[in-house]
Scaffold this active site. Structure first.
Site, PDB file in Angstrom:
ATOM      1  N   GLY A  60      92.369  26.641  -4.762  1.00  0.00           N
ATOM      2  CA  GLY A  60      93.740  26.142  -4.181  1.00  0.00           C
ATOM      3  C   GLY A  60      94.784  26.850  -4.845  1.00  0.00           C
ATOM      4  O   GLY A  60      96.122  26.498  -4.639  1.00  0.00           O
ATOM      5  N   ASP A  61      94.622  27.666  -5.942  1.00  0.00           N
ATOM      6  CA  ASP A  61      95.399  28.546  -6.560  1.00  0.00           C
ATOM      7  C   ASP A  61      94.647  29.933  -7.128  1.00  0.00           C
ATOM      8  O   ASP A  61      94.008  30.239  -6.404  1.00  0.00           O
ATOM      9  CB  ASP A  61      95.703  27.687  -8.097  1.00  0.00           C
ATOM     10  CG  ASP A  61      97.078  27.951  -8.539  1.00  0.00           C
ATOM     11  OD1 ASP A  61      97.680  29.299  -8.520  1.00  0.00           O
ATOM     12  OD2 ASP A  61      97.953  27.095  -8.940  1.00  0.00           O
ATOM     13  N   ASP A  62      95.290  30.653  -8.207  1.00  0.00           N
ATOM     14  CA  ASP A  62      94.813  31.853  -8.462  1.00  0.00           C
ATOM     15  C   ASP A  62      93.402  31.766  -8.911  1.00  0.00           C
ATOM     16  O   ASP A  62      92.835  30.771  -9.533  1.00  0.00           O
ATOM     17  CB  ASP A  62      95.535  32.556  -9.589  1.00  0.00           C
ATOM     18  CG  ASP A  62      97.165  32.498  -9.259  1.00  0.00           C
ATOM     19  OD1 ASP A  62      97.358  33.035  -8.123  1.00  0.00           O
ATOM     20  OD2 ASP A  62      97.884  32.250 -10.432  1.00  0.00           O
TER      21      ASP A  62
END
Length: 458
Positions: free
Chosen positions: A247-249
């Site tokens: 959900g992020d990098d």
């Protein structure tokens, strides 16, 4: 670089997944555990793998007992098939945590099981909230020779309760990470799956000689701040042959936050990222920053794949950060469904407190991209430096970005950047002048330990 078809990409993803699952591992990869003289099973310490009863005391007792064998050939703790519910626990030196096939370590969802710990000195406070932070699920400090491996067992953070409370603004303190090692060296993490972390997954911090190979990291695409791997003020880190859905990098290289990172002054450097496959529709495959105040240098990204990901190798900084990002070498990107191929951001405005120095400007220079193929792209480049502090020394060569049907009419938006480009399509912005030769890439091999260890089946 030959342009890759979707079929080739699917095959590449399948190969990475097989390696991560332990079905087919390269003979040169650290697929097994270093052989330890003393071997014990969690059941010997009262562990019960029914997914209901707590094993917090069993893990604490096991690590404490096996730590006494550190000077006598080291020890391994084997977690067999089953669901092993536990609160946070620490590791020890000259130690292997081995998860057998079908083994799943489950993080307690009772927040009272997660004690508070001090913030990192290079951050000055918790990342989510001021003050201390919740402990990390698996942790260790000042360790040497630690291996986390197995036959593709799972470490499950059961993060939904944390995500819900984060979204509802019900947390007073910063969420813990699934694995954080501090001030440690000679670390191997291989052939394990990490699932549903409360926040960042793997966070080697102030560490040296870290190898992360053949792992899988999975989190829902809408889960908050579930970065895959965040090397932080760490040196000689190798990340390879791994598969991340986040959900992020997927990877975020960091080195401290504003004045705290400047004062701590420990860069992240000599980092190799290769044969990674990333899926992250709202974030980057590899981010450099945004917390980079101790400096980031000599990062090499080779032969990586991103699918349905917002951007490829992104630089994130801002006024107040100080520090530097320099000597970055990217070669061989295969990108499929991207919002931006190239994205640099100089306007990150998050600060730990109101004492950040507005005169602390980052130095961003020596950023090289070569042999890049992207398809179904919305926009080729969004390149935003800082007024009166331009990003310089940018180089792009042999780049093809095939546009999506709904692509932006303006394909490049460049401000406060300077560099060169050759054989780039679509034609780049005027700030990237013509280059007479391909972009640089170091000729010398980046050697990262620990050395490969003999394997044991346990």
């Amino acid at each position: 670089m030959a342009k890759k078809t979707i079929l080739q990409v699917v095959c590449a993803v399948a190969l990475v997944a097989l390696c991560a699952c332990g079905v087919a591992a390269s003979p040169s990869s650290p697929a097994g555990a270093g052989c330890r003289k003393h071997i014990a099973r969690i059941t010997e310490y009262g562990g019960v793998g029914d997914g209901r009863r707590s094993n917090t005391a069993a893990f604490a007792k096991a690590v404490a007992d096996l730590s006494l064998r550190a000077g006598d050939g080291g020890a391994a703790l084997v977690v067999p098939k089953g669901k092993w519910l536990t609160g946070p626990f620490n590791l020890t030196s000259h130690f292997t945590l081995f998860l057998d096939h079908g083994a799943e370590i489950l993080a307690s969802q009772n927040l009272e099981d997660w004690p508070l710990i001090a913030p990192l000195p290079s951050y000055g406070r918790g990342r989510d909230e001021p003050g201390p932070r919740y402990s990390n699920f698996i942790a260790g400090s000042n360790l040497t020779d630690v291996i986390i491996t197995g036959r593709n067992g799972t470490i499950n953070g059961q993060g939904q309760v944390w995500w819900d409370k984060f979204h509802a603004k019900e947390l007073t303190y910063t969420r813990g990470y699934l694995l954080e090692l501090l001030y440690s060296n000679n670390i191997i993490i291989s052939n394990v799956t990490f699932v549903d972390s409360p926040s960042w997954n793997l966070h080697p911090t102030y560490c040296t000689n870290v190898t992360i190979s053949g792992i899988t990291i999975l989190a829902p695409l809408n889960s908050p701040n579930t970065d895959g791997i965040d090397p932080d003020s760490s040196s000689h880190v190798k990340i390879e042959d791994s598969y991340i859905v986040s959900g992020d990098d997927c990877i975020a290289v960091k080195s401290g936050w504003d004045q705290y990172g400047i004062k701590f002054n420990m860069p992240s450097q000599h980092i190799l990222i290769r044969r990674l496959t990333c899926i992250s529709p709202t974030s980057a495959m590899i981010a450099l920053g945004s917390e980079m105040s101790g400096g980031i240098r000599d990062v090499r990204a080779v032969d990586n794949v991103a699918i349905d990901t917002e951007s490829a190798v992104r630089i994130k900084s801002g006024v107040g950060r100080g520090g530097y990002v320099k000597d970055v070498f990217v070669r061989g990107l295969s990108l499929h469904t991207m919002k931006w191929v190239f994205w640099m951001t100089g306007n990150y405005g998050q600060h730990p407190d109101n004492s950040s120095d507005p005169n602390a400007l980052p130095e961003v220079t020596g950023i090289n991209y070569s042999d890049v193929f992207a398809e179904n792209v919305t926009m080729a480049g969004r390149m935003e430096g800082i007024p009166n502090d331009p990003y310089t020394g940018i180089c792009m060569s042999n780049v093809t970005a095939q546009l999506a049907p709904d692509a932006k009419k303006l394909q490049w938006n460049c401000t406060d950047v300077k560099g060169v480009a050759s054989d780039v399509s679509p034609v780049p912005c005027p700030e990237l002048g013509a280059a007479g030769k391909p972009c640089a890439f170091p000729e010398e091999e980046l050697v990262i330990g620990p050395p490969e260890l003999p394997t044991c089946s346990y």
